[in-house]
Design a protein around this motif. Structure first.
Motif, PDB file in Angstrom:
ATOM      1  N   HIS A  10      -0.967  -4.215 -11.453  1.00 56.50           N
ATOM      2  CA  HIS A  10       0.211  -4.680 -10.732  1.00 56.50           C
ATOM      3  C   HIS A  10       1.060  -3.507 -10.260  1.00 56.50           C
ATOM      4  N   ALA A  11       1.327  -2.581 -11.184  1.00 55.73           N
ATOM      5  CA  ALA A  11       2.141  -1.419 -10.838  1.00 55.73           C
ATOM      6  C   ALA A  11       1.452  -0.559  -9.772  1.00 55.73           C
ATOM      7  N   ILE A  12       0.152  -0.365  -9.960  1.00 56.13           N
ATOM      8  CA  ILE A  12      -0.592   0.501  -9.034  1.00 56.13           C
ATOM      9  C   ILE A  12      -0.600  -0.078  -7.629  1.00 56.13           C
ATOM     10  N   GLU A  13      -0.872  -1.379  -7.549  1.00 61.21           N
ATOM     11  CA  GLU A  13      -1.009  -1.983  -6.224  1.00 61.21           C
ATOM     12  C   GLU A  13       0.314  -1.992  -5.484  1.00 61.21           C
ATOM     13  N   THR A  14       1.371  -2.326  -6.202  1.00 69.47           N
ATOM     14  CA  THR A  14       2.693  -2.334  -5.558  1.00 69.47           C
ATOM     15  C   THR A  14       3.064  -0.928  -5.075  1.00 69.47           C
ATOM     16  N   LYS A  15       2.840   0.033  -5.944  1.00 73.88           N
ATOM     17  CA  LYS A  15       3.206   1.412  -5.620  1.00 73.88           C
ATOM     18  C   LYS A  15       2.482   1.918  -4.363  1.00 73.88           C
ATOM     19  N   TRP A  16       1.178   1.742  -4.339  1.00 76.21           N
ATOM     20  CA  TRP A  16       0.430   2.324  -3.218  1.00 76.21           C
ATOM     21  C   TRP A  16       0.638   1.563  -1.922  1.00 76.21           C
ATOM     22  N   GLN A  17       0.809   0.249  -2.022  1.00 79.91           N
ATOM     23  CA  GLN A  17       1.086  -0.511  -0.791  1.00 79.91           C
ATOM     24  C   GLN A  17       2.367   0.004  -0.144  1.00 79.91           C
ATOM     25  N   GLN A  18       3.355   0.296  -0.997  1.00 81.94           N
ATOM     26  CA  GLN A  18       4.621   0.815  -0.490  1.00 81.94           C
ATOM     27  C   GLN A  18       4.420   2.193   0.146  1.00 81.94           C
ATOM     28  N   THR A  19       3.690   3.051  -0.567  1.00 82.26           N
ATOM     29  CA  THR A  19       3.457   4.403  -0.055  1.00 82.26           C
ATOM     30  C   THR A  19       2.732   4.384   1.285  1.00 82.26           C
ATOM     31  N   TRP A  20       1.668   3.593   1.363  1.00 75.45           N
ATOM     32  CA  TRP A  20       0.890   3.533   2.615  1.00 75.45           C
ATOM     33  C   TRP A  20       1.766   3.062   3.766  1.00 75.45           C
ATOM     34  N   SER A  21       2.590   2.070   3.456  1.00 74.66           N
ATOM     35  CA  SER A  21       3.475   1.542   4.489  1.00 74.66           C
ATOM     36  C   SER A  21       4.503   2.599   4.909  1.00 74.66           C
ATOM     37  N   ASP A  22       5.099   3.266   3.916  1.00 74.26           N
ATOM     38  CA  ASP A  22       6.097   4.303   4.233  1.00 74.26           C
ATOM     39  C   ASP A  22       5.483   5.435   5.055  1.00 74.26           C
ATOM     40  N   ASP A  23       4.238   5.759   4.760  1.00 76.99           N
ATOM     41  CA  ASP A  23       3.584   6.873   5.453  1.00 76.99           C
ATOM     42  C   ASP A  23       2.919   6.455   6.762  1.00 76.99           C
ATOM     43  N   ASN A  24       3.033   5.173   7.122  1.00 77.90           N
ATOM     44  CA  ASN A  24       2.359   4.671   8.326  1.00 77.90           C
ATOM     45  C   ASN A  24       0.889   5.090   8.375  1.00 77.90           C
ATOM     46  N   LEU A  25       0.255   4.957   7.256  1.00 78.68           N
ATOM     47  CA  LEU A  25      -1.086   5.500   7.090  1.00 78.68           C
ATOM     48  C   LEU A  25      -2.104   4.902   8.071  1.00 78.68           C
ATOM     49  N   TYR A  26      -1.878   3.647   8.474  1.00 76.79           N
ATOM     50  CA  TYR A  26      -2.899   2.976   9.287  1.00 76.79           C
ATOM     51  C   TYR A  26      -2.500   2.814  10.747  1.00 76.79           C
ATOM     52  N   GLN A  27      -1.423   3.476  11.137  1.00 79.09           N
ATOM     53  CA  GLN A  27      -1.025   3.409  12.546  1.00 79.09           C
ATOM     54  C   GLN A  27      -1.904   4.331  13.376  1.00 79.09           C
ATOM     55  N   VAL A  28      -2.290   3.834  14.520  1.00 80.96           N
ATOM     56  CA  VAL A  28      -3.129   4.655  15.402  1.00 80.96           C
ATOM     57  C   VAL A  28      -2.612   4.598  16.825  1.00 80.96           C
ATOM     58  N   ASP A  29      -2.956   5.623  17.604  1.00 83.78           N
ATOM     59  CA  ASP A  29      -2.729   5.531  19.040  1.00 83.78           C
ATOM     60  C   ASP A  29      -3.905   6.169  19.770  1.00 83.78           C
ATOM     61  N   GLU A  30      -3.766   6.278  21.068  1.00 90.74           N
ATOM     62  CA  GLU A  30      -4.903   6.698  21.878  1.00 90.74           C
ATOM     63  C   GLU A  30      -4.949   8.209  22.068  1.00 90.74           C
ATOM     64  N   SER A  31      -3.854   8.897  21.674  1.00 87.15           N
ATOM     65  CA  SER A  31      -3.830  10.350  21.863  1.00 87.15           C
ATOM     66  C   SER A  31      -4.468  11.005  20.651  1.00 87.15           C
ATOM     67  N   ASP A  32      -5.733  10.864  20.545  1.00 89.41           N
ATOM     68  CA  ASP A  32      -6.437  11.302  19.358  1.00 89.41           C
ATOM     69  C   ASP A  32      -7.791  11.840  19.796  1.00 89.41           C
TER      70      ASP A  32
END
Length: 826
Positions: free
Chosen positions: A8-30
């Motif tokens: 529970h602690a792990i999942e909550t923590k990392w979901q927050q981190t990934w969201s804060d870091d915009n880990l899965y955002q992408v664009d075309e300038s890559d």
RNA sequence: GCCGAAGUGGUGGAAUUGGCAGACGCGCCGGACUCAAAAUCCGGUCCUGGCAACAGGGUGUGGGUUCGACUCCCACCUUCGGCACCA
């Protein structure tokens, strides 16, 4: 690192981190190569079910794996949020469909987020949002301008319970696909999309879809239903009119003894007017039309017909034959008229026998005579007789010859027919995209100009089902001014089939916030086509065919380059419990929330991925879930046990400084890595990939016991790093936690997928199976590089082998390098 | 009726190109740890016979090809899915 696995602690923590870091955002300038991973967006029914969990877990593995492999991965999510359940909820609970829908979306979004799925939430779309349906309307107008959207009066499928029209595709076994009420037929002026214009290309391009399951391609081919045949035009005796029939058997045309029209054939009215049997015929037509399509077209339905008092002239021999109407001839297929050849067609034979119509044989076996009279239709190949100049021709040849003859006479020719019909898109419902059309007494049908889009859904409507669109009850909506002349006008009150919304959402994801267009071409062209589409096989025909149709139309309009929307398709199986589909009525639902609460999202994901290969149905098993939970705990304890020592060293292994135990462990680790890589990338073998990781964990436990204090820490570290990386696509939270505990500061999900060392995978010794006459009798351990001759000699020298073959002749010895020796004796 | 997919232990499923059938998980049995239990760790587990070494049988059924078949070919059976009066 915690001794205990606190998911529970792990999942909550990392979901927050990934969201804060915009880990899965992408664009075309890559600079990286793009990869578009798409899962079928859900209808926001209220809660996720296990089918969703499976669908999105599969998509997430693919997206995360490709990301780690260095692709620029687009992995979006949204909501197919128009549709009937929202309206039913409105009627039942007196809440507005919009608020019901948006509440559901809000809840289901948190459910998806709790699963740890790697979506770029910045690209979320909802088809019921005006920013989306504005462009659905705009696309409709483009279709309209191209003549691909039109309105016509048509016999339509009507669901009395939903009080709406249904597309043919939405009628299942004669009943409404949503509420199972038997469907009836009625006449209404309705909007259609001209998908039949694309029938040939939709069919031909199926062959390009090499990344689609054959099953789906076959279903689409059958649905389009191409049929090559001949049209023949019969004159009508005593008039200037004519009737054209479609047939696949023009070789039997000399055997025509009657003609049958569909009761709804446009000529019928005219032909019966003023005849003696007019009243009788009209009554028959009414009876047939009162039948619903399913009853009328079912195999068991009685074939009923009636002569109408008119006669047709056979174009090949001038013979006069009676014209009938019958319930089994369909207005919507071919020309709505068929020729009756009872001698050579089973159905015609039965029909002619019933109504005492003459039977005229014209094809007979090459070396035999037909019985006289015929007792059944002769449908085999043969040669023509009673067929004028064509007598003696093999019937297969006659097909072409007779068609050419008809073409020369101007009374027919080759013709390709499709089973596919135009797509009826009008729905007499509220919660859908309004069709952007205005009716003006002066100007007629007027499309709403682009600058007036979107045509917004009004708020002041009544939701009681009464056969009319609820939009009719909104005066502010209906009454408008003509965009053309400015005079009073009425709006179209039907909304569009929701399949239209989902026919272009994958394009909107590429440019979801565009306020000036449906999507920008350069963005769509960057991402399209979808590299991997994942969803249920129930969409094999409709959604996928419509999406292909839209893609082709938009490609023809130069809005996007790709002519096919989905390069690869994975159709996942259903989630079953006790052998049948989970459903409320059966009371066998397993709620994802409960599983996630009890075991965590990682366990839920692992189970649905491990329990069966993705294409196959998956049987739910509580014990299986426990097993997955145990496995994660087993991994956790392993890493926790070693992490303090491992975090201090680098994972740099010197292959030459390893002992036998080390080398064996390293081989397992690298073999596992190779296996997992190949299973994921080549055949979606998630279940076998996971089993391979399990084997590696078993090997690590064994190594820990055997090596004890002598454990090679850099090697251990390499293995634990591999383990975290390989687990990352499947169980992203725990993998991230382990990765972090091992001293890595970046996310495991942006780490590069590791490469195995081929040299490390090589076995030093291999076991060769020794067979005598195909039966395993012994085993032989030899150095990996032993030659065939060495293996052969050693096999023949084995005590057991000598014993088995003594006194017998050796016929043959087969040596398969690195595998086996088979000694054949007699 | 036509088209397609699948049939493997008690169970979910493995077997990548024709080469050790049953990997991995579940369940079950046994052992270690414990006052005890849970948890955990270790071992066993296709069927028949045998204390054992081992022998025989075994991937829906019946044939075939092959040194060798879950895998390829032919016929059939069963289950599931799609289409179905389409002229």
């Amino acid at each position: 690192m915690d001794e205990r696995y606190n998911f529970h602690a792990i999942e909550t923590k990392w979901q927050q981190t990934w969201s804060d870091d915009n880990l899965y955002q992408v664009d075309e300038s890559d600079d990286r190569k793009k990869y578009y991973c798409l899962v079928m967006f859900p209808y926001p029914s209220g809660r996720l079910h296990m089918g969703h969990v499976r669908n999105y877990s599969i998509g997430d593995v693919i997206a995360r794996f490709r990301r780690m492999q260095g692709y620029n991965v687009l992995h979006p999510m949204g909501w197919d949020s128009f549709g009937l359940p929202a309206e039913n909820a409105a009627i039942k609970n007196k809440i507005h469909p919009a608020s019901w829908t948006w509440d559901n979306i809000a809840y289901m979004r948190t459910q998806l987020q709790r699963m740890g799925l790697s979506y770029d939430w910045d690209r979320e779309v909802a088809t019921c949002h005006p920013d989306y349906y504005k462009w659905t309307q705009w696309l409709f107008l483009q279709f309209y301008e191209k003549g691909l959207a039109y309105k016509r009066k048509a016999a339509v499928n009507w669901c009395p319970s939903c009080a709406t029209v249904l597309a043919n595709e939405q009628v299942v076994n004669g009943a409404c696909e949503r509420c199972d009420t038997p469907v009836t037929t009625t006449d209404l002026a309705q909007w259609f999309l001209r998908i039949t214009d694309y029938a040939d290309r939709l069919l031909a391009d199926i062959d390009q879809l090499t990344g689609w399951p054959d099953k789906v391609k076959v279903m689409q081919k059958n649905w389009i239903g191409r049929s090559e045949g001949t049209e023949a035009t019969f004159g009508i005796d005593g008039t200037e009119e004519s009737v054209t029939v479609f047939t696949t058997r023009p070789d039997t045309i000399f055997g025509v003894t009657y003609l049958v029209l569909a009761p709804e054939h446009p000529l019928v009215d005219q032909l019966i007017a003023g005849t003696a049997q007019e009243e009788q015929v009209r009554q028959f037509i009414n009876e047939v039309r009162a039948e619903d399509e399913f009853t009328r077209t079912s195999d068991e339905a009685e074939k009923r017909g009636m002569e109408i008092g008119a006669y047709a002239i056979n174009p090949v021999n001038g013979k006069k034959v009676p014209i009938l109407i019958a319930n089994y001839v369909l207005g919507g297929y071919g020309t709505g008229a068929v020729m009756g050849v009872p001698a050579h067609d089973d159905r015609d034979f039965a029909f002619a026998t019933k109504y005492n119509l003459p039977i005229q044989p014209v094809i007979k076996p090459v070396d035999a005579e037909l019985p006289e009279p015929l007792t059944e239709a002769y449908i085999e190949d043969g040669v023509l007789f009673n067929s004028g100049d064509f007598d003696g021709l093999p019937n297969r040849e006659a097909i072409g010859k007779i068609t050419e003859y008809l073409a020369e006479k101007g009374q027919g020719g080759f013709k390709v027919n499709y089973r596919l019909r135009d797509w009826l898109i009008s729905r007499q419902r509220y919660w859908g995209t309004p069709i952007p059309i205005v009716y003006c007494d002066q100007c007629g049908t007027v499309p709403v100009p682009e600058e007036q889009l979107p045509v917004l859904l009004p708020e002041d409507v009544e939701f009681e089902p009464n056969g009319k669109s609820p939009l009719v009850t909104s005066e502010t909506f209906v009454n408008t001014t003509c965009p053309h002349c400015g005079g009073p006008a009425r709006r179209e009150t039907d909304t569009m089939d929701t399949f239209i919304d989902s026919s272009w959402y994958f394009l909107r994801y590429t440019d979801p916030k565009n306020a000036n267009g449906a999507f920008a071409k350069d963005r769509a062209d960057y991402w399209m086509p979808v590299d991997q589409y994942v969803g249920g096989v129930e969409h094999a025909i409709l959604h996928l065919l419509y999406s292909r149709f839209f893609q082709k139309v938009l490609s023809d309009m130069d809005m996007v380059a790709a002519t096919e929307p989905m390069r690869n398709l994975l159709t996942q199986g259903m989630v079953l419990k006790d052998g049948t589909k989970m459903s409320k009525s059966k009371g066998n639902i397993v709620d994802p929330d409960h599983i996630i609460e009890q075991y965590g999202a990682d366990t839920a994901r692992l189970f649905v991925l491990f329990a069966a290969p993705p294409e196959r149905d998956l049987e739910w098993s509580d014990a299986g879930v426990e097993g997955c939970y145990r496995f994660i705990n087993r991994v956790w304890r392993l890493v926790a046990d070693w992490v303090d020592d491992a975090a201090k060293v680098k994972a740099s292994v010197d292959p030459n400084a390893l002992n036998k135990l080390d080398r064996d462990l390293r081989r397992v680790a690298h073999l596992s890595l190779r296996k997992v890589t190949e299973e994921i990338s080549e055949r979606f073998g998630f279940n076998t990939a996971i089993s391979s990781i399990m084997e590696m964990v078993n090997a690590l436990y064994k190594y820990r016991d055997e090596a004890g204090d002598q454990a090679n820490l850099p090697l251990v570290k390499e293995c634990l790093q591999f383990l975290s990386l390989m687990l990352a696509p499947f169980v992203p939270h725990v993998a991230e936690e382990l990765w972090s505990a091992l001293g890595n500061s970046d996310s495991v999900h942006s780490a590069a997928w590791p490469q195995w060392d081929e040299a490390a995978t090589k076995a030093e010794e291999i076991t060769i199976v020794v067979q005598v006459n195909g039966k395993v009798r012994d085993r032989l351990v030899v150095p990996a590089e032993s030659s065939q001759e060495e293996i052969r000699a050693q096999a023949l020298a084995q005590d057991r082998v000598v014993e088995m073959i003594s006194g017998k002749d050796i016929v043959k010895v087969i040596v398969v390098p690195k595998k086996l020796v088979n000694i054949v004796v007699k």
